[in-house]
Design a protein around this motif. Structure first.
Motif, PDB file in Angstrom:
ATOM      1  N   SER A 144       0.834  -1.190   0.000  1.00  0.00           N
ATOM      2  CA  SER A 144       0.000   0.000   0.000  1.00  0.00           C
ATOM      3  C   SER A 144       0.872   1.244   0.000  1.00  0.00           C
ATOM      4  O   SER A 144       0.604   2.214  -0.696  1.00  0.00           O
TER       5      SER A 144
ATOM      6  N   SER B 207       0.909   3.819  -3.063  1.00  0.00           N
ATOM      7  CA  SER B 207       0.290   5.116  -2.826  1.00  0.00           C
ATOM      8  C   SER B 207       1.045   6.236  -3.523  1.00  0.00           C
ATOM      9  O   SER B 207       0.545   7.350  -3.614  1.00  0.00           O
ATOM     10  N   PHE B 208       2.257   5.922  -4.011  1.00  0.00           N
ATOM     11  CA  PHE B 208       3.003   6.960  -4.714  1.00  0.00           C
ATOM     12  C   PHE B 208       2.850   6.861  -6.222  1.00  0.00           C
ATOM     13  O   PHE B 208       3.554   7.510  -6.971  1.00  0.00           O
TER      14      PHE B 208
ATOM     15  N   LEU C  59       4.328  12.600  -4.400  1.00  0.00           N
ATOM     16  CA  LEU C  59       3.315  12.817  -3.380  1.00  0.00           C
ATOM     17  C   LEU C  59       2.023  13.382  -3.943  1.00  0.00           C
ATOM     18  O   LEU C  59       1.188  13.866  -3.195  1.00  0.00           O
TER      19      LEU C  59
ATOM     20  N   ASN D 191      -0.626  11.977  -5.087  1.00  0.00           N
ATOM     21  CA  ASN D 191      -1.827  11.343  -4.534  1.00  0.00           C
ATOM     22  C   ASN D 191      -2.208  11.965  -3.199  1.00  0.00           C
ATOM     23  O   ASN D 191      -3.359  12.306  -2.949  1.00  0.00           O
ATOM     24  N   TYR D 192      -1.193  12.090  -2.332  1.00  0.00           N
ATOM     25  CA  TYR D 192      -1.473  12.628  -1.016  1.00  0.00           C
ATOM     26  C   TYR D 192      -1.954  14.067  -1.103  1.00  0.00           C
ATOM     27  O   TYR D 192      -2.891  14.477  -0.409  1.00  0.00           O
TER      28      TYR D 192
ATOM     29  N   GLN E 114      -4.691   6.340  -5.387  1.00  0.00           N
ATOM     30  CA  GLN E 114      -5.325   7.185  -4.381  1.00  0.00           C
ATOM     31  C   GLN E 114      -5.879   6.361  -3.236  1.00  0.00           C
ATOM     32  O   GLN E 114      -5.740   6.710  -2.062  1.00  0.00           O
TER      33      GLN E 114
ATOM     34  N   CYS F 240      -4.856   3.554  -2.148  1.00  0.00           N
ATOM     35  CA  CYS F 240      -3.772   3.086  -1.289  1.00  0.00           C
ATOM     36  C   CYS F 240      -3.250   4.189  -0.381  1.00  0.00           C
ATOM     37  O   CYS F 240      -2.919   3.932   0.776  1.00  0.00           O
ATOM     38  N   SER F 241      -3.201   5.399  -0.915  1.00  0.00           N
ATOM     39  CA  SER F 241      -2.712   6.466  -0.022  1.00  0.00           C
ATOM     40  C   SER F 241      -3.689   6.725   1.102  1.00  0.00           C
ATOM     41  O   SER F 241      -3.297   6.968   2.238  1.00  0.00           O
TER      42      SER F 241
END
Lengths: 295, 221
Positions: free
Chosen positions: A33, A37-38, A54, A56-57, A267, A269-270
């Motif tokens: 994950s 997420s990246f 970053l 997604n974050y 997304q 996963c983030s």
């Protein structure tokens, strides 16, 4: 603790299989994950897995839907736990006093906890149904009597959330009752006798002796309930699928939809990662209260 | 009564019942096989970094399943385990293990230590002690853990929904599936619900003593 010098390797061998399974199914997804997420992974298109740092974050932290789902989760969890603990403590106090039929009551009390949450959710959904639901019918009869607008569990965000909280509280208050009851039954009786000889009355006994003494048990119940409620999936998914619009779509459900309905895997996963970190932080903060490492 | 008969015609209900039974029995047995040694060694034996291991297990207990579902979905796909009971069983084991190890460890720590000390003086090694002494003494503890595993596994919905296919649905998924997009098949749905819930509720009523002990043992210091 026994120190065994004869077989130094055995303890590790005994634990190893369990740790392997846990690591495979618990730890591996954690790292997977984290790395996913990246990326900008869109599931149907395998070539879209590109490293985007970053982004997604940044996207989710500025996304109104994400924060809305977090808010919904907090509302759901905190309200349910508060009500469960309130009712649970009251019921436990009542059950602790010597009343007739205590054992039968305890047996009946366990039943809601045993019912498959998925089945219970389906039942609640049918009771809340606008056309055929029992609860809707009864509630609306009462509301009409007072000239209030009718309750609509499928179309009104507030009623939908209320319905979900009621269902959750119904199913899990027994847990709090059991934990607090166990605590109540382990309290020493002589304090009460002494207090009564000093002329204390019921209310004072309750307020100054009982409640402070069962605080650790209530704390444990609250912690376990918060952790469990934030994972609650079946009830919301099955009763409302996220509610009218997305007014009951809490964070786990939002992750589920983002990942498996919209297939925005990166997304999702983030968001999962953020949820995991938040949960772990919460656990580590209170780990000392739950863990007991002896000798 | 006809509703109960209908559930067998509308869905291969008997097969789904069997699926649930298979998943639960496999989960419980393997969880116990893995969990009892782990619980015992964490309770009595000397392990370096025991605190870290315990913290790891505790964190697995608290991990939200949702955060883990997506990678597991992909993992199951990669290994060709999609739509199979194996994937569900593995997931259930992984989520039952922390709780089982926890319960068993608490139980083992409550056993009197004199017996083990006597055996050690006789020159018995850990594994032998575990098999010949601890397990026979732990009937209630193991029973409680097994019951909890069984209930959790039987009632589980998220992984069952995501990982199973038409051949391998389990009961919770089946009951929910009666509420379709176009039509709600009321009668059979309630019948299916009753049949899914009945074993657990009946069992629960009879063994509530164990349940309460297990619940409070896990939560109460």
């Amino acid at each position: 603790m026994i120190i065994r010098r004869l077989d130094n390797a055995t303890p590790y061998l005994l634990i190893l299989p369990a740790i392997i399974v846990l690591a495979a199914v618990g730890l591996y997804p954690f790292f997977f994950s984290f790395s996913a997420s990246f990326t900008s992974w869109y599931l149907p298109d395998p070539t879209s897995k590109k490293f985007i740092f970053l982004k997604n974050y940044a996207d989710i932290l500025t996304d109104g839907l994400f924060w809305k789902s977090v808010k919904i989760m907090l509302v759901f969890v905190l309200t349910s736990v508060f009500l469960e603990v309130l009712l649970g403590v009251i019921i436990a106090l009542v059950l602790d006093a010597n009343i007739i039929g205590k054992k039968i009551f305890r047996t009946v009390l366990i039943i809601p906890m045993m019912i498959t949450p998925a089945v219970a959710a389906t039942l609640w959904k049918s009771m809340y149904n606008s056309s055929y639901g029992v609860i809707t019918y009864l509630l609306n009869s009462v509301l009409e009597f007072f000239s209030l607008p009718p309750a609509d569990f499928s179309n009104s965000p507030i009623w939908a959330m209320t319905g979900l909280i009621v269902a959750e509280v119904w199913q899990w208050t027994p847990f709090v009752v059991l934990v607090v009851l166990a605590g109540l039954q382990s309290l020493p009786r002589d304090i009460y006798e002494y207090a009564m000889t000093e002329g204390a009355r019921e209310k004072q006994l309750l307020r100054y002796i009982t409640l402070p003494l069962i605080k650790p048990y209530i704390t444990v119940a609250v912690l376990f309930r918060i952790i469990y409620e934030s994972r609650a999936f079946e009830i919301i998914y099955l009763v409302n699928q996220g509610g009218p619009g997305n007014s009951t779509e809490h964070l786990p459900l939002h992750i589920f939809y983002t990942g498996l309905s919209w297939f925005r895997f990166g997304q999702a996963c983030s968001m999962s990662f953020i949820l995991m970190i938040a949960t772990l932080l919460f656990v580590f903060l209170f780990a000392k209260k739950i863990i007991r490492i002896e000798r | 009564m006809t509703n109960y008969l209908k559930i067998f015609t509308l869905r291969p209900f008997a097969k789904y019942y069997l699926n649930s039974l298979i998943v639960v029995s496999a989960t419980v047995s393997i969880s116990l096989i893995l969990g009892i040694p782990a619980g015992y060694s964490l309770a009595r034996l000397q392990i370096r970094r025991k605190k870290d291991i315990l913290l790891f297990i505790l964190s697995q207990l608290m991990l939200p399943p949702m955060a883990v579902v997506l990678p597991i979905y992909l993992l199951a796909n990669k290994f060709g385990l999609m739509h199979s009971l194996t994937a569900v069983i593995i997931c259930h084991i992984a989520f039952n293990l922390p709780f089982s190890i926890w319960l068993l460890r608490e139980y083992f720590m409550g056993l009197p230590i004199e017996i083990e000390e006597a055996a050690m003086i006789e020159g018995c090694k850990s594994l032998k002690i575990l098999i010949k002494i601890i397990i026979p003494l732990s009937g209630p503890g193991i029973a409680t853990t097994a019951i909890f595993c069984a209930i959790l596994s039987w009632n589980e919905y998220l992984y069952a929904n995501v990982l199973t296919g038409p051949q391998t649905y389990t009961l919770p998924v089946t009951v929910a599936s009666f509420w379709t997009q176009r039509l709600i098949i009321w009668g059979p749905m309630f019948a299916a619900g009753v049949m899914a819930v009945l074993p657990v509720v009946i069992m629960g009523v009879f063994i509530q003593k164990y349940l309460i002990k297990g619940l409070t043992l896990g939560a109460v210091q």
